[in-house]
Design a protein around this motif. Structure first.
Motif, mmCIF file in Angstrom:
data_model
loop_
_atom_site.group_PDB
_atom_site.id
_atom_site.type_symbol
_atom_site.label_atom_id
_atom_site.label_comp_id
_atom_site.label_asym_id
_atom_site.label_seq_id
_atom_site.Cartn_x
_atom_site.Cartn_y
_atom_site.Cartn_z
ATOM 1 N N TRP A 37 0.779 -1.067 0.161
ATOM 2 C CA TRP A 37 -0.005 -0.045 -0.128
ATOM 3 C C TRP A 37 0.738 1.312 0.127
ATOM 4 O O TRP A 37 0.519 2.292 -1.053
ATOM 5 N N ILE A 38 1.916 1.168 0.895
ATOM 6 C CA ILE A 38 2.723 2.521 0.882
ATOM 7 C C ILE A 38 3.394 2.554 -0.638
ATOM 8 O O ILE A 38 3.529 3.576 -0.820
ATOM 9 N N ASP A 39 3.945 1.628 -0.941
ATOM 10 C CA ASP A 39 4.751 1.859 -2.321
ATOM 11 C C ASP A 39 3.711 2.295 -3.458
ATOM 12 O O ASP A 39 4.121 3.196 -4.281
ATOM 13 N N ARG A 40 2.553 1.715 -3.382
ATOM 14 C CA ARG A 40 1.605 2.046 -4.424
ATOM 15 C C ARG A 40 1.152 3.503 -4.303
ATOM 16 O O ARG A 40 0.968 4.309 -5.212
ATOM 17 N N GLY A 41 1.098 4.158 -2.855
ATOM 18 C CA GLY A 41 0.582 5.343 -2.614
ATOM 19 C C GLY A 41 1.720 6.398 -2.985
ATOM 20 O O GLY A 41 1.531 7.437 -3.459
ATOM 21 N N PHE A 42 2.942 6.013 -2.508
ATOM 22 C CA PHE A 42 4.033 7.011 -2.932
ATOM 23 C C PHE A 42 4.277 7.250 -4.377
ATOM 24 O O PHE A 42 4.833 8.018 -4.989
ATOM 25 N N ASP A 43 3.887 5.949 -5.517
ATOM 26 C CA ASP A 43 4.005 5.815 -6.672
ATOM 27 C C ASP A 43 2.858 6.987 -7.618
ATOM 28 O O ASP A 43 3.054 7.174 -8.690
ATOM 29 N N LEU A 44 1.591 7.094 -6.806
ATOM 30 C CA LEU A 44 0.740 7.970 -7.177
ATOM 31 C C LEU A 44 1.202 9.178 -8.035
ATOM 32 O O LEU A 44 1.946 9.943 -7.319
ATOM 33 N N TYR A 45 0.208 9.647 -8.735
ATOM 34 C CA TYR A 45 0.267 10.634 -9.536
ATOM 35 C C TYR A 45 1.874 11.118 -10.051
ATOM 36 O O TYR A 45 2.469 12.178 -9.807
ATOM 37 N N GLY A 46 2.305 10.069 -10.724
ATOM 38 C CA GLY A 46 3.847 10.451 -11.153
ATOM 39 C C GLY A 46 4.829 10.174 -10.242
ATOM 40 O O GLY A 46 6.160 10.769 -10.546
ATOM 41 N N GLY A 47 4.503 9.564 -9.069
ATOM 42 C CA GLY A 47 5.495 9.414 -8.052
ATOM 43 C C GLY A 47 5.570 10.688 -7.271
ATOM 44 O O GLY A 47 6.759 11.147 -6.755
ATOM 45 N N LEU A 48 4.392 11.233 -7.059
ATOM 46 C CA LEU A 48 4.599 12.365 -6.141
ATOM 47 C C LEU A 48 5.200 12.163 -4.644
ATOM 48 O O LEU A 48 5.928 13.105 -4.382
ATOM 49 N N GLY A 49 5.175 10.753 -4.227
ATOM 50 C CA GLY A 49 5.727 10.598 -2.872
ATOM 51 C C GLY A 49 7.424 10.095 -3.069
ATOM 52 O O GLY A 49 7.608 9.436 -1.939
ATOM 53 N N ARG A 50 7.793 10.342 -4.171
ATOM 54 C CA ARG A 50 9.197 9.721 -4.605
ATOM 55 C C ARG A 50 10.192 10.751 -4.543
ATOM 56 O O ARG A 50 11.086 10.812 -5.174
ATOM 57 N N HIS A 51 10.153 11.892 -3.675
ATOM 58 C CA HIS A 51 11.180 12.908 -3.826
ATOM 59 C C HIS A 51 12.543 12.418 -3.293
ATOM 60 O O HIS A 51 12.435 11.630 -2.389
ATOM 61 N N PRO A 52 13.493 12.787 -3.930
ATOM 62 C CA PRO A 52 14.804 12.278 -3.748
ATOM 63 C C PRO A 52 15.429 12.608 -2.096
ATOM 64 O O PRO A 52 16.207 12.044 -1.532
ATOM 65 N N GLY A 53 14.746 13.594 -1.484
ATOM 66 C CA GLY A 53 15.137 13.819 -0.068
ATOM 67 C C GLY A 53 14.588 13.079 0.913
ATOM 68 O O GLY A 53 15.026 13.081 2.097
ATOM 69 N N LEU A 54 13.962 11.885 0.367
ATOM 70 C CA LEU A 54 13.113 10.974 1.438
ATOM 71 C C LEU A 54 14.087 9.858 1.809
ATOM 72 O O LEU A 54 14.733 9.508 0.744
ATOM 73 N N SER A 55 13.996 9.421 2.773
ATOM 74 C CA SER A 55 14.968 8.212 3.047
ATOM 75 C C SER A 55 13.965 7.017 3.188
ATOM 76 O O SER A 55 12.742 6.868 3.162
ATOM 77 N N PRO A 56 14.810 6.040 2.936
ATOM 78 C CA PRO A 56 14.058 4.571 2.895
ATOM 79 C C PRO A 56 13.329 4.212 4.340
ATOM 80 O O PRO A 56 13.923 4.277 5.362
ATOM 81 N N ILE A 57 12.103 3.791 4.308
ATOM 82 C CA ILE A 57 11.486 3.499 5.504
ATOM 83 C C ILE A 57 11.655 1.926 5.887
ATOM 84 O O ILE A 57 11.067 1.575 6.778
ATOM 85 N N PHE A 58 11.743 1.175 4.827
ATOM 86 C CA PHE A 58 11.871 -0.420 4.958
ATOM 87 C C PHE A 58 13.239 -0.667 5.113
ATOM 88 O O PHE A 58 14.270 -0.236 4.565
ATOM 89 N N GLY A 59 13.211 -1.701 6.123
ATOM 90 C CA GLY A 59 14.707 -2.303 6.282
ATOM 91 C C GLY A 59 15.039 -2.443 7.668
ATOM 92 O O GLY A 59 16.143 -2.557 8.138
ATOM 93 N N LEU A 60 13.899 -2.238 8.562
ATOM 94 C CA LEU A 60 14.136 -2.274 9.727
ATOM 95 C C LEU A 60 14.944 -3.673 10.339
ATOM 96 O O LEU A 60 14.325 -4.693 10.137
ATOM 97 N N GLN A 61 16.107 -3.651 10.930
ATOM 98 C CA GLN A 61 16.821 -4.965 11.461
ATOM 99 C C GLN A 61 16.409 -4.950 12.914
ATOM 100 O O GLN A 61 16.629 -4.436 13.509
ATOM 101 N N LEU A 62 15.917 -6.213 13.043
ATOM 102 C CA LEU A 62 15.218 -6.721 14.374
ATOM 103 C C LEU A 62 16.316 -7.418 15.069
ATOM 104 O O LEU A 62 17.200 -8.027 14.447
ATOM 105 N N ARG A 63 16.443 -7.295 16.424
ATOM 106 C CA ARG A 63 17.207 -8.028 17.483
ATOM 107 C C ARG A 63 16.684 -9.132 18.116
ATOM 108 O O ARG A 63 15.332 -9.030 18.135
ATOM 109 N N GLU A 64 17.436 -9.784 18.526
ATOM 110 C CA GLU A 64 16.749 -10.858 19.340
ATOM 111 C C GLU A 64 16.094 -10.457 20.645
ATOM 112 O O GLU A 64 16.300 -9.574 21.227
ATOM 113 N N GLY A 65 14.735 -10.821 20.769
ATOM 114 C CA GLY A 65 13.843 -10.381 21.700
ATOM 115 C C GLY A 65 13.041 -9.313 21.386
ATOM 116 O O GLY A 65 12.096 -9.021 22.321
#
Length: 281
Positions: A214-242
Motif C-alpha cells: 500500500w505504501i509503495d503504491r501510494g508513493f507512486d501515485l500521480y507520477g511518483g508524488l511521494g518519491r522525492h529524492p530527499g526522502l529516506s527509505p523506511i523499509f529495512g528495519l533490522q530486528l534484534r533477538e527479543g
C-alpha cells in the motif's frame, strides 16, 4: 476554475526540498487527486507570514485563481465543493469522521514514538535558517534537550510496527482505505509515512512488512508524488533477538477477518475455541 489547471500551494520543506509537514503532503495529494498541477511556493518554517502576505502563519495554504484557502481539511472540502465534476476526495461525511479517528490513532501509535527517535534529524535536515526555531520549539514541546529525547531510540523503534496491525488487517481485504480507489483517507494516512521518510535516518518497518504494498503504491501515485529524492527509505528495519514480531504472520485469522457464510465457514474457529480438532474439509 483554477488558472492553467494549476493550484498554488505553500510548501513546508526541509533543506533537501522534501516536504516535512504531513498536512502539506495530504494537501498535495488532494490537489493531484482532483487532476490539478501543483504550483509550489517553496520554504520552510521561517517567514511564513511574509511569504503569504500575512494571510497565515501556519501551512498548508493554497491559492486557487486568487482565492486563499487554509487548513488541510478545509482545503479538501473546498476542492470537493468547488470541483464536484472531478474525482471526489471525501465521498461522505462518515469518511471524514472515520478518517479523523484513524488518523488520531496512527499519530499516537506511530508519529509520537517516531518523533522521539528522529527529532534530531528533524532539526538537522531543516533549512539552516530554521534550526534555532526547531530546536527551541521542540525542546519546549518535549521539555528536554533534543539530544536527550532520542536516547534509547533503538529500543523504541521495534515497538512501533506491531501496533500497526489494524492497518494491515484492513488492507488485507481492501486495495485502498478508499476501497477500490484511493480517497482522502489514504492520503491522510500515507502522509504519516511520508513525514517519517522525510526525517528518518534509519528504517522503521521491516523489508517484508505487508504495509509495503500500500505504501509503495501510494508513493507512486500521480507520477511518483511521494518519491522525492530527499526522502529516506523506511523499509529495512533490522530486528534484534527479543524484539517483538513486527506483524501477524500469515495475516489475521478468524473473528472480524473472516466471513460467516454458514456453519462450514466458522467450524474451524468454533473448534479452536472449544479446544477441539477442526473438522476436515
Amino acid at each position: 476554475m483554477a488558472k492553467d489547471n494549476k493550484i498554488t500551494i505553500y510548501d513546508l520543506a526541509l533543506a533537501s526540498g522534501a516536504t516535512i509537514s504531513p498536512f502539506v503532503w495530504a494537501t498535495k495529494y488532494a490537489i493531484a487527486h482532483k487532476g490539478f498541477e501543483l504550483d509550489i511556493v517553496p520554504g520552510g518554517f521561517s517567514g511564513i507570514p511574509e511569504r503569504t502576505g500575512g494571510v497565515t502563519e501556519r501551512l498548508p495554504a493554497i491559492v486557487d485563481d486568487g482565492k486563499w484557502v487554509l487548513d488541510s481539511w478545509l482545503i479538501a472540502e473546498y476542492l470537493d465543493e468547488t470541483y464536484p465534476d472531478r474525482p471526489t476526495l471525501i465521498p461522505h461525511p462518515s469518511v471524514k469522521a472515520l478518517t479523523q479517528g484513524m488518523e488520531a490513532w496512527l499519530w499516537s501509535a506511530a508519529i509520537s514514538p517516531w518523533m522521539t527517535c528522529f527529532i534530531k534529524q528533524y532539526r538537522d535536515r531543516s533549512l539552516p535558517v530554521d534550526h534555532d526555531y526547531v530546536t527551541t520549539s521542540r525542546e519546549r514541546m518535549f521539555g528536554r534537550k533534543i539530544e536527550d529525547i532520542i536516547v534509547g531510540r533503538e529500543d523504541r523503534l521495534p515497538l512501533v510496527p506491531p501496533t500497526l496491525q489494524l492497518m494491515r488487517n484492513v488492507l488485507a481485504e481492501n486495495k485502498w482505505f478508499g476501497g477500490d480507489t484511493p480517497n482522502y483517507a489514504d492520503y491522510r494516512l500515507l502522509a504519516v509515512f511520508l513525514f517519517t521518510a522525510s526525517v528518518a535516518d534509519t528504517p522503521v518497518l521491516t523489508e517484508d512488512d505487508p504495509l509495503r504494498d500500500w505504501i509503495d503504491r501510494g508513493f507512486d501515485l500521480y507520477g511518483g508524488l511521494g518519491r522525492h529524492p530527499g526522502l529516506s527509505p523506511i523499509f529495512g528495519l533490522q530486528l534484534r533477538e527479543g524484539d517483538p514480531e513486527p506483524f501477524v504472520k500469515g495475516g489475521a485469522k478468524g473473528g472480524l477477518a473472516s466471513r460467516n457464510t454458514g456453519p462450514q465457514s466458522t467450524a474451524a474457529e468454533t473448534a479452536r475455541l472449544k479446544g477441539e480438532t477442526a473438522p476436515a474439509n
